[in-house]
Design a protein around this motif. Structure first.
Motif, PDB file in Angstrom:
ATOM      1  N   SER A 189       4.681 -14.935  -5.399  1.00 36.59           N
ATOM      2  CA  SER A 189       3.460 -15.389  -5.905  1.00 36.59           C
ATOM      3  C   SER A 189       2.742 -13.524  -5.384  1.00 36.59           C
ATOM      4  O   SER A 189       3.168 -13.267  -4.055  1.00 36.59           O
ATOM      5  CB  SER A 189       2.881 -16.653  -5.149  1.00 36.59           C
ATOM      6  N   LYS A 190       1.192 -14.219  -5.936  1.00 43.42           N
ATOM      7  CA  LYS A 190       0.556 -13.134  -5.099  1.00 43.42           C
ATOM      8  C   LYS A 190       0.455 -12.859  -3.518  1.00 43.42           C
ATOM      9  O   LYS A 190       0.429 -12.058  -3.077  1.00 43.42           O
ATOM     10  CB  LYS A 190      -0.845 -12.565  -5.847  1.00 43.42           C
ATOM     11  N   ARG A 191      -0.061 -14.206  -3.460  1.00 42.54           N
ATOM     12  CA  ARG A 191      -0.401 -14.497  -2.146  1.00 42.54           C
ATOM     13  C   ARG A 191       1.057 -13.874  -1.310  1.00 42.54           C
ATOM     14  O   ARG A 191       0.891 -13.391  -0.315  1.00 42.54           O
ATOM     15  CB  ARG A 191      -1.127 -15.697  -1.210  1.00 42.54           C
ATOM     16  N   GLY A 192       2.106 -14.669  -1.879  1.00 40.44           N
ATOM     17  CA  GLY A 192       3.125 -14.291  -0.815  1.00 40.44           C
ATOM     18  C   GLY A 192       3.517 -12.916  -0.423  1.00 40.44           C
ATOM     19  O   GLY A 192       3.758 -12.640   0.272  1.00 40.44           O
ATOM     20  N   LEU A 193       3.353 -12.093  -1.695  1.00 43.63           N
ATOM     21  CA  LEU A 193       3.771 -10.536  -1.449  1.00 43.63           C
ATOM     22  C   LEU A 193       2.757 -10.101  -0.220  1.00 43.63           C
ATOM     23  O   LEU A 193       3.325  -9.398   0.143  1.00 43.63           O
ATOM     24  CB  LEU A 193       3.396 -10.010  -3.316  1.00 43.63           C
ATOM     25  N   VAL A 237       5.911  -1.905  11.282  1.00 52.73           N
ATOM     26  CA  VAL A 237       5.095  -0.171  11.501  1.00 52.73           C
ATOM     27  C   VAL A 237       4.751   0.132  12.699  1.00 52.73           C
ATOM     28  O   VAL A 237       5.113   1.002  13.104  1.00 52.73           O
ATOM     29  CB  VAL A 237       5.451   0.066  10.031  1.00 52.73           C
ATOM     30  N   PHE A 238       2.874  -0.835  12.806  1.00 55.52           N
ATOM     31  CA  PHE A 238       2.570  -0.382  13.347  1.00 55.52           C
ATOM     32  C   PHE A 238       2.558  -0.901  14.777  1.00 55.52           C
ATOM     33  O   PHE A 238       2.917  -0.098  15.536  1.00 55.52           O
ATOM     34  CB  PHE A 238       1.476  -0.719  13.299  1.00 55.52           C
ATOM     35  N   ALA A 239       3.454  -1.938  14.973  1.00 50.38           N
ATOM     36  CA  ALA A 239       3.945  -1.997  16.439  1.00 50.38           C
ATOM     37  C   ALA A 239       5.208  -1.513  16.986  1.00 50.38           C
ATOM     38  O   ALA A 239       5.495  -0.507  18.108  1.00 50.38           O
ATOM     39  CB  ALA A 239       4.896  -3.689  15.863  1.00 50.38           C
ATOM     40  N   MET A 240       6.794  -0.284  15.741  1.00 48.33           N
ATOM     41  CA  MET A 240       6.937   0.608  16.077  1.00 48.33           C
ATOM     42  C   MET A 240       6.706   1.209  17.225  1.00 48.33           C
ATOM     43  O   MET A 240       7.033   2.177  17.458  1.00 48.33           O
ATOM     44  CB  MET A 240       8.439   0.018  15.280  1.00 48.33           C
ATOM     45  N   VAL A 263       5.471  -6.384   7.197  1.00 49.74           N
ATOM     46  CA  VAL A 263       6.015  -5.420   7.016  1.00 49.74           C
ATOM     47  C   VAL A 263       5.050  -4.001   7.701  1.00 49.74           C
ATOM     48  O   VAL A 263       5.629  -2.951   8.093  1.00 49.74           O
ATOM     49  CB  VAL A 263       6.706  -4.023   5.985  1.00 49.74           C
ATOM     50  N   TYR A 264       4.004  -3.327   6.984  1.00 52.98           N
ATOM     51  CA  TYR A 264       2.885  -2.881   8.017  1.00 52.98           C
ATOM     52  C   TYR A 264       3.103  -3.137   9.315  1.00 52.98           C
ATOM     53  O   TYR A 264       2.949  -2.153  10.308  1.00 52.98           O
ATOM     54  CB  TYR A 264       1.331  -2.765   7.574  1.00 52.98           C
TER      55      TYR A 264
END
Length: 131
Positions: free
Chosen positions: A108-112, A123-126, A119-120
């Motif tokens: 769904s839009k919210r799920g995506l 990435v920011f945590a890494m 993912v962001y």
């Protein structure tokens, strides 16, 4: 004089949905996956049989939300259809509802949006970790 509305409905409105959905293509592009996720059967929580490739692989958890079969394998397709039709109506309803919830939560839009934000965040945590 205008004819009076006699409550006419589209003929499809009176049709019952099938017990299962079949998506057996040998090639599936993004538009076919998007269409398959939007079908009345999927929205109504019907179990599905799909060809096990491309985006279809991502939309069905084998034996939990439907059944995936090898593309082009008529015997496997027949066995999968038979397996779903052999289930009781309650078992099909449970599998179909699991599939509906799986699709809504991930596609769904919210799920995506949630998956993209996740993912962001990773990435920011890494970026704060030493290489």
């Amino acid at each position: 004089q205008r004819p009076r509305d006699r409550g006419h409905r589209h003929p499809a409105a009176d049709m019952k949905l099938p017990k299962i959905q079949l998506v057996s293509s040998q090639w599936v592009g993004p538009e076919q996956v998007a269409h398959a996720l939007q079908t009345p059967e999927r929205r109504a929580g019907k179990p599905v049989v799909v060809a096990d490739h491309g985006g279809q692989r991502e939309t069905v958890v084998d034996r939990e939300t439907g059944i995936r079969v090898e593309p082009g394998n008529a015997e496997a397709l027949s066995a999968a259809l038979g397996a779903l039709l052999a289930l009781s109506p309650d078992e099909r309803a449970i599998m179909g509802e699991a599939g509906r919830q799986y699709v809504v939560s991930r596609f769904s839009k919210r799920g995506l949006q949630a998956a993209t934000l996740n993912v962001y965040m990773r990435v920011f945590a890494m970026q704060g970790e030493p290489a």
